[in-house]
Write an enzyme that holds these catalytic residues in place. Sequence first.
Site, mmCIF file in Angstrom:
data_model
loop_
_atom_site.group_PDB
_atom_site.id
_atom_site.type_symbol
_atom_site.label_atom_id
_atom_site.label_comp_id
_atom_site.label_asym_id
_atom_site.label_seq_id
_atom_site.Cartn_x
_atom_site.Cartn_y
_atom_site.Cartn_z
ATOM 1 N N CYS A 150 0.761 -1.246 0.061
ATOM 2 C CA CYS A 150 0.046 0.056 -0.127
ATOM 3 C C CYS A 150 0.887 1.204 0.015
ATOM 4 O O CYS A 150 1.517 1.557 -0.916
ATOM 5 C CB CYS A 150 -0.829 -0.132 1.145
ATOM 6 S SG CYS A 150 -2.449 1.034 0.916
ATOM 7 N N ARG A 155 -12.016 6.979 -1.645
ATOM 8 C CA ARG A 155 -11.008 6.123 -1.407
ATOM 9 C C ARG A 155 -11.387 4.569 -1.943
ATOM 10 O O ARG A 155 -12.669 4.317 -1.982
ATOM 11 C CB ARG A 155 -10.673 5.819 0.175
ATOM 12 C CG ARG A 155 -10.265 7.041 0.878
ATOM 13 C CD ARG A 155 -10.009 6.977 2.090
ATOM 14 N NE ARG A 155 -8.779 5.914 2.460
ATOM 15 C CZ ARG A 155 -7.457 6.298 2.256
ATOM 16 N NH1 ARG A 155 -7.248 7.676 2.240
ATOM 17 N NH2 ARG A 155 -6.485 5.419 2.279
ATOM 18 N N HIS A 160 -3.518 -5.613 2.196
ATOM 19 C CA HIS A 160 -2.923 -5.633 3.617
ATOM 20 C C HIS A 160 -3.994 -6.286 4.317
ATOM 21 O O HIS A 160 -4.844 -7.207 3.525
ATOM 22 C CB HIS A 160 -2.317 -4.272 3.944
ATOM 23 C CG HIS A 160 -3.031 -3.029 3.707
ATOM 24 N ND1 HIS A 160 -2.366 -2.002 4.372
ATOM 25 C CD2 HIS A 160 -4.078 -2.831 3.117
ATOM 26 C CE1 HIS A 160 -3.356 -0.993 3.700
ATOM 27 N NE2 HIS A 160 -4.073 -1.425 3.124
HETATM 28 N N1 GLN Z 1 -1.783 6.819 2.141
HETATM 29 C C1 GLN Z 1 -1.946 6.037 0.864
HETATM 30 C C2 GLN Z 1 -3.404 6.318 0.243
HETATM 31 O O1 GLN Z 1 -4.397 6.461 1.000
HETATM 32 C C3 GLN Z 1 -1.810 4.484 1.410
HETATM 33 C C4 GLN Z 1 -2.624 4.403 2.410
HETATM 34 C C5 GLN Z 1 -2.330 2.931 3.111
HETATM 35 O O2 GLN Z 1 -1.129 2.568 3.267
HETATM 36 N N2 GLN Z 1 -3.322 2.247 3.469
HETATM 37 O O3 GLN Z 1 -3.561 6.149 -0.938
#
Ligand code: GLN
Length: 249
Positions: free
Chosen positions: A96, A133, A201
């Site tokens: 990620c 997201r 993850h």
């Molecule tokens: N900050 C990054 C995003 O939101 C990765 C987030 C994460 O590792 N969960 O894309």
Amino acid sequence: MADRLRVCALYPALMSIYADRGNLLLLERRCAWRGIAFELTRVGHGDDLDPDAHDLFYMGGGQDRDQRLVAEDLVTHKREALHAAAARGAPIIAVCGGYQLLGHHYELGEERIEGVGLVDAHTVRAAGGFETRLVGNVAIEVTLPGLDGPRMLAGFENHGGRTHLGRGARPLGRVVKGHGNTGDSGFEGVLAGSVIGTYLHGPLLPKNAWFADWLVQTALGLEAPLAPLDDRLEDAAHAGARRAAGVPG
Ligand code: GLN
């Protein structure tokens, strides 16, 4: 047979969300159960990185805030060592937020965070808030060197960034369920030689013990697969993750 696995955890204090510690613990346990000694070295912000001192490199996920701190150190302090490790074929796996930093850069509006350029990819943060997201259970089909056929990785993703692969990069897998790199490319992650990036993850390795074993085998340069273990619990975790993603198997 090699009797020692040396794992380097990159930025464990800053890049460790969603069960990244559990991923390392699983590697440790599976080595211990087979009589393979396990050495974990934590290499953090400002620390030197010796490319030859580790068999496997792991970098977890992180918030945008922590990624900024890490990226600067990664690029100025560790880029050369990581390229040297990749050049000798040592597996580098990044999840990620870590995955996003493997590429050329991560764009957040006007801001651009430089990555280490280990893979031909870049990431762009979607405009908007939480609703943009990419979140949920995910299953991807992967084909890895040395395995006799495609296998399934199941996990969980939660990212605002969209990762676009360049011509020089191949994805880690094909999205069967979930969003993957961009939400619409149909691809997930990246595989460039021994460098792997993935958005999966939410205990990636405990849910996919076969993948943990593949990483250990590859890191140790073993021809033959590792000896099987009693994986009833691991198989149940994998099956549960697949069911959660809607891909029972
Ligand atoms: N900050 C990054 C995003 O939101 C990765 C987030 C994460 O590792 N969960 O894309």
